[in-house]
Design a protein around this motif. Structure first.
Motif, PDB file in Angstrom:
ATOM      1  N   TYR A  72      22.407  34.135  54.442  1.00 51.11           N
ATOM      2  CA  TYR A  72      23.800  34.051  55.087  1.00 51.11           C
ATOM      3  C   TYR A  72      24.342  35.695  54.542  1.00 51.11           C
ATOM      4  O   TYR A  72      23.626  36.405  53.683  1.00 51.11           O
ATOM      5  CB  TYR A  72      24.545  33.091  54.505  1.00 51.11           C
ATOM      6  N   PRO A  73      25.255  35.998  55.583  1.00 43.47           N
ATOM      7  CA  PRO A  73      25.498  37.542  55.123  1.00 43.47           C
ATOM      8  C   PRO A  73      26.532  37.696  54.308  1.00 43.47           C
ATOM      9  O   PRO A  73      27.605  38.190  54.876  1.00 43.47           O
ATOM     10  CB  PRO A  73      25.903  38.072  56.888  1.00 43.47           C
ATOM     11  N   TYR A  74      26.566  37.354  53.028  1.00 42.01           N
ATOM     12  CA  TYR A  74      27.593  37.586  51.916  1.00 42.01           C
ATOM     13  C   TYR A  74      26.916  37.699  50.798  1.00 42.01           C
ATOM     14  O   TYR A  74      25.932  37.508  50.396  1.00 42.01           O
ATOM     15  CB  TYR A  74      28.180  35.982  52.046  1.00 42.01           C
ATOM     16  N   THR A  75      27.826  38.188  49.967  1.00 43.14           N
ATOM     17  CA  THR A  75      27.708  38.626  48.503  1.00 43.14           C
ATOM     18  C   THR A  75      27.819  37.541  47.305  1.00 43.14           C
ATOM     19  O   THR A  75      27.689  37.713  46.324  1.00 43.14           O
ATOM     20  CB  THR A  75      28.318  39.953  48.221  1.00 43.14           C
ATOM     21  N   ALA A  76      28.162  36.321  47.817  1.00 50.59           N
ATOM     22  CA  ALA A  76      28.375  35.250  46.802  1.00 50.59           C
ATOM     23  C   ALA A  76      27.621  34.262  47.398  1.00 50.59           C
ATOM     24  O   ALA A  76      27.490  33.602  48.612  1.00 50.59           O
ATOM     25  CB  ALA A  76      29.850  34.747  46.714  1.00 50.59           C
ATOM     26  N   ALA A  77      27.130  33.232  46.065  1.00 47.61           N
ATOM     27  CA  ALA A  77      26.547  31.918  46.701  1.00 47.61           C
ATOM     28  C   ALA A  77      27.618  30.785  46.299  1.00 47.61           C
ATOM     29  O   ALA A  77      28.740  31.241  46.211  1.00 47.61           O
ATOM     30  CB  ALA A  77      25.394  31.725  45.869  1.00 47.61           C
ATOM     31  N   GLN A  88      34.135  31.355  40.884  1.00 48.74           N
ATOM     32  CA  GLN A  88      35.342  31.110  41.536  1.00 48.74           C
ATOM     33  C   GLN A  88      35.399  29.647  42.006  1.00 48.74           C
ATOM     34  O   GLN A  88      34.740  29.047  42.762  1.00 48.74           O
ATOM     35  CB  GLN A  88      35.544  32.063  42.679  1.00 48.74           C
ATOM     36  N   TRP A  89      36.591  28.936  41.475  1.00 43.62           N
ATOM     37  CA  TRP A  89      36.900  27.272  41.497  1.00 43.62           C
ATOM     38  C   TRP A  89      37.324  27.312  43.129  1.00 43.62           C
ATOM     39  O   TRP A  89      38.202  27.967  43.365  1.00 43.62           O
ATOM     40  CB  TRP A  89      37.814  27.216  40.522  1.00 43.62           C
ATOM     41  N   ALA A  90      36.498  26.573  43.855  1.00 38.20           N
ATOM     42  CA  ALA A  90      36.775  26.435  45.261  1.00 38.20           C
ATOM     43  C   ALA A  90      38.273  25.711  45.554  1.00 38.20           C
ATOM     44  O   ALA A  90      38.900  25.773  46.439  1.00 38.20           O
ATOM     45  CB  ALA A  90      35.814  25.737  45.973  1.00 38.20           C
ATOM     46  N   ALA A  91      38.631  24.875  44.513  1.00 31.15           N
ATOM     47  CA  ALA A  91      39.828  24.122  44.722  1.00 31.15           C
ATOM     48  C   ALA A  91      41.163  25.005  44.473  1.00 31.15           C
ATOM     49  O   ALA A  91      42.219  24.596  45.285  1.00 31.15           O
ATOM     50  CB  ALA A  91      39.929  22.918  43.554  1.00 31.15           C
ATOM     51  N   THR A  92      41.010  26.145  43.824  1.00 28.43           N
ATOM     52  CA  THR A  92      42.203  26.717  43.505  1.00 28.43           C
ATOM     53  C   THR A  92      42.024  28.602  43.945  1.00 28.43           C
ATOM     54  O   THR A  92      42.822  29.242  44.135  1.00 28.43           O
ATOM     55  CB  THR A  92      42.710  26.814  42.051  1.00 28.43           C
ATOM     56  N   VAL A 111      29.719  31.527  43.926  1.00 24.78           N
ATOM     57  CA  VAL A 111      29.409  32.535  42.794  1.00 24.78           C
ATOM     58  C   VAL A 111      28.847  33.814  43.139  1.00 24.78           C
ATOM     59  O   VAL A 111      28.087  34.084  43.931  1.00 24.78           O
ATOM     60  CB  VAL A 111      27.857  31.730  42.548  1.00 24.78           C
ATOM     61  N   HIS A 112      29.693  34.818  42.644  1.00 24.09           N
ATOM     62  CA  HIS A 112      29.863  36.218  43.230  1.00 24.09           C
ATOM     63  C   HIS A 112      28.370  36.988  42.339  1.00 24.09           C
ATOM     64  O   HIS A 112      28.810  37.454  41.554  1.00 24.09           O
ATOM     65  CB  HIS A 112      30.748  37.160  42.934  1.00 24.09           C
ATOM     66  N   SER A 113      27.405  36.577  43.141  1.00 22.51           N
ATOM     67  CA  SER A 113      25.871  37.045  42.433  1.00 22.51           C
ATOM     68  C   SER A 113      25.185  37.932  43.199  1.00 22.51           C
ATOM     69  O   SER A 113      24.082  38.216  42.905  1.00 22.51           O
ATOM     70  CB  SER A 113      25.188  35.734  41.982  1.00 22.51           C
ATOM     71  N   ILE A 114      25.463  38.117  44.493  1.00 21.03           N
ATOM     72  CA  ILE A 114      24.548  38.923  45.182  1.00 21.03           C
ATOM     73  C   ILE A 114      25.045  40.228  45.704  1.00 21.03           C
ATOM     74  O   ILE A 114      25.930  40.510  46.243  1.00 21.03           O
ATOM     75  CB  ILE A 114      24.340  38.050  46.728  1.00 21.03           C
TER      76      ILE A 114
END
Ligand SMILES: [Zn+2]
Length: 512
Positions: free
Chosen positions: A306-311, A336-340, A361-364
């Motif tokens: 997928y074309p993103y820098t986060a999982a 980053q908590w998806a609910a907020t 998860v900003h890991s990529i």
């Protein structure tokens, strides 16, 4: 803007096999001159002079399989493409597609969100077939029954090792294991139950076997090997989230990749490695090289990104067992908590992990996301998430438009035709052996299913961001699913549910 000879030859060949003898006589006459003009005449003749149900006029047809890359008129009758022609076609309805690319609808091999809301976002992202092949389901019949006659786009599922292991081992987690299914080796009896359930799912037409070894961390290498044997027996591909995404030996993405390549080689099961960037992290290029090498050596191994820098995944899952910071090379603030939408700290991590829920998860690294999108042999798949909160990962809403708008048009990281290939014919071919109906998808040709995406190549772009993820992509002007308009002049149509099941043939002996 030139149609390659192969395209026309291909159309001739497919027509010749499909039509009657009378038709062949007509074809001989027709072949005496410029054939592309004749194609429409023949098609019209076949329909007894009747107009097509729908004609898409003057669109720029792009088909990666045949390399057709030219302005054409496309005639649709029923759910099928009946003509592709330079000549004017008669339709009961005619859509002016001047300035638009006419491509096969995108096939997403990896979308966890399989609810009406997800399908709406995906339609605006150009997707006509949305498949959940990683997590999958423990109950194939019910999964298909729930969507029968109610879906905007085509849908399909794998039989999932994760949900089956959770069921057999009585795991308390919701969608991902949080107890014994993650952390305990299965007993011999449990192993037998898991295998029986996987075999049954395959017999009931699951498209693949889905594995998420990282989530079932205590599953032995023997348990995983046995699942490859099950898949091989049904000629089904295995779609795998690898055992490790780690950067530190010996628990690295490479070790994990070597495990499943060995299993594929030992059993003959086709292997598809999901979201390669979140597994390989900064070593992604090396993992793609290994997959290419395995394929050159004769194995059926493919991958996607997928074309993103986060999982994104469940915070309660085994991914965040102690040591995750070192393994993934990130820390609390990268979650980053998806609910907020809030970034986590040591304190909130503990609270939310106990509660369970989705994190981004900003890991990529950006250069890794770009590298994978651009590599010719990596398919595009969204890994979209159920819409559990206002700050879920944007990938389910924007993956395909992001590749076409950001990486093709803005970054020029790859050509438009190459990008379309990764979204249409490559995923169709991944499933073509297991589910023969997929051979009618993924290419713009006469006789193919009329799943079509018409988009403005100068405008298509994702709008979903990490800050505002619940935004529809822009630039898809028309979308057809099985010949039915789902998006018309940029507007979602109400009351239409043309999506059909994509399912492998149900085996004779497999009672319900
Ligand atoms: Zn995954």
């Amino acid at each position: 803007m030139r149609e390659k000879a192969g395209a026309t030859a291909y159309n001739r060949a497919s027509m010749a096999t499909n039509r009657s003898r009378v038709w062949l006589v007509a074809l001989v006459v027709v072949l005496s001159s410029e054939s592309s003009i004749r194609l429409s005449t023949e098609s019209a003749a076949q329909l007894g002079g009747q107009p097509y149900d729908i004609v898409i006029a003057n669109g720029h047809v792009m088909d990666p399989e045949s390399s057709l890359d030219a302005v054409r008129n496309v005639g649709i009758s029923g759910r099928t493409i009946r003509a592709i022609s330079t000549e004017r076609l008669e339709g009961r309805v005619t859509i002016d597609a001047a300035g638009l690319v006419v491509a096969l609808g995108f096939i997403d091999l990896h979308e966890h969100g399989q609810a009406p809301d997800n399908y709406r976002y995906q339609a605006f992202d150009g997707v006509t077939t949305s498949l959940e092949l990683e997590l999958g389901t423990a109950d194939v019949d019910s999964w298909y029954a729930e969507r029968d006659g109610k879906s905007l786009v085509n849908y399909g599922v794998s039989v999932g090792h994760i949900p089956i292991r959770m069921q057999v081992m009585h795991d308390p987690g919701t969608s991902l294991p949080a107890g014994p299914a993650a952390h305990r080796a299965a007993t011999d009896r449990e192993l037998a139950e898991i295998r029986t359930a996987v075999d049954r799912g395959l017999a009931r037409g699951a498209l693949a076997v889905g594995l998420g070894i990282n989530y079932t961390a205590a599953a032995t290498h023997w348990e995983i090997l046995d699942l490859f044997r099950a898949a091989a027996a049904h000629r089904a591909p295995v779609h795998v989230h690898l055992r490790y995404a780690g950067l530190i030996e010996p628990e690295t993405g490479l070790t994990a990749l070597q495990e499943v390549i060995a299993d594929a080689a030992a059993t003959g099961a086709p292997l598809h490695v999901v979201h390669i960037t979140s597994m390989g992290l900064r070593f992604t290029g090396g993992l793609i090289d290994v997959i290419d090498g395995a394929r050159r050596s004769g194995l059926d191994v493919t991958t996607e990104c997928y074309p993103y820098t986060a999982a994104s995944t469940g915070l309660e899952s085994a991914i965040f067992d102690p040591g995750w910071q070192k393994r993934l090379g990130i820390t609390y603030k990268d979650l980053q908590w998806a609910a907020t939408g809030e970034r986590l700290s040591a304190e909130t991590f503990t609270v939310y992990r106990r509660r369970g829920g989705i994190v981004v998860v900003h890991s990529i690294p950006e250069e890794i996301a770009r590298l994978a999108v651009a590599r010719a042999d990596v398919m595009i798949a969204s890994d979209g998430m159920p819409l559990t909160g206002p700050k879920v990962h944007p990938r389910g809403q924007g993956t395909f438009a992001r590749v076409l708008g950001h990486y093709v048009r803005e970054e020029k990281a790859l050509s438009l035709m190459d990008a379309l290939k990764k979204m249409t014919v490559m995923p169709a071919d991944r499933l073509g052996v297991r589910a023969p109906e997929m051979q009618h998808k993924g290419r713009v040709r006469i006789g193919a299913d009329a799943d079509l995406t018409l988009f403005d190549p100068d405008r298509i772009i994702d709008k979903a961001t990490f800050e505002e993820p619940l935004q529809t992509s822009e630039g898809v002007k028309y979308l057809f699913v099985n010949g039915v308009l789902v998006i018309k002049d940029g507007q979602l149509q109400t009351g239409v549910t043309p999506g059909a099941a994509v399912r492998a043939p149900i085996e004779q002996s497999a009672g319900r």
